[in-house]
Design a protein around this motif. Sequence first.
Motif, mmCIF file in Angstrom:
data_model
loop_
_atom_site.group_PDB
_atom_site.id
_atom_site.type_symbol
_atom_site.label_atom_id
_atom_site.label_comp_id
_atom_site.label_asym_id
_atom_site.label_seq_id
_atom_site.Cartn_x
_atom_site.Cartn_y
_atom_site.Cartn_z
ATOM 1 N N ASP A 101 22.189 -18.429 30.045
ATOM 2 C CA ASP A 101 23.018 -19.664 29.443
ATOM 3 C C ASP A 101 23.863 -18.811 27.838
ATOM 4 O O ASP A 101 25.055 -19.098 27.608
ATOM 5 N N ASN A 132 27.587 -18.098 37.399
ATOM 6 C CA ASN A 132 27.629 -19.568 38.074
ATOM 7 C C ASN A 132 27.505 -19.291 39.381
ATOM 8 O O ASN A 132 26.813 -20.459 39.962
ATOM 9 N N LYS A 135 23.563 -19.638 39.264
ATOM 10 C CA LYS A 135 23.261 -21.140 39.203
ATOM 11 C C LYS A 135 23.652 -22.042 40.383
ATOM 12 O O LYS A 135 23.370 -23.194 40.132
#
Length: 173
Positions: A101, A132, A135
């Motif tokens: 993050d 990403n 993620k």
Amino acid sequence: MMTTKVRIVVLLLALLLLIYAIYAHVYQSVALIIGGMGYLIWSHFREGTVFLASQAFQQHDFEKARRLLADIKKPEYLRKKRRNYYEFMSGNLALKAGDYDAAERHFQIASRLPFRRPNDKAIILVNLANINLHKKDYERVRAYIAVARKLEVTSRIAQIINKIENEIPKDQS
């Protein structure tokens, strides 16, 4: 190219020299000393320790780079050409620490700042795409890859972009 502690020591020495110059009535020296002190304070906020941190980062001394970047209390005061490297190194250090993050936040800020070469901007976009991908946010991965493809990149970065693109599941296309 000084840390905060070194700047404080130099400023204290300059202050002593300033007091002596005022006492000795050497007003040209007083003006020069005040100008030098002003430059030291200005450069603390606008330049910071980014250059020293980048040298440590290039030598793979990541702990020293992290410490030097932590010395910068208000990165928003840095010049744009210093801030981009601050954010880039902070993002890479957060990535190495596994803090995705924080890494994404730093890379996003860096992506909005100017870089000398388009390849540097592409490296940031590749890092954002990788984060990403980790993620599983494939829509953002495609968006970052699309922007990176529009930039003039080296063959190495182009290969990385292709590799990331190949890692997006086909059912997500």
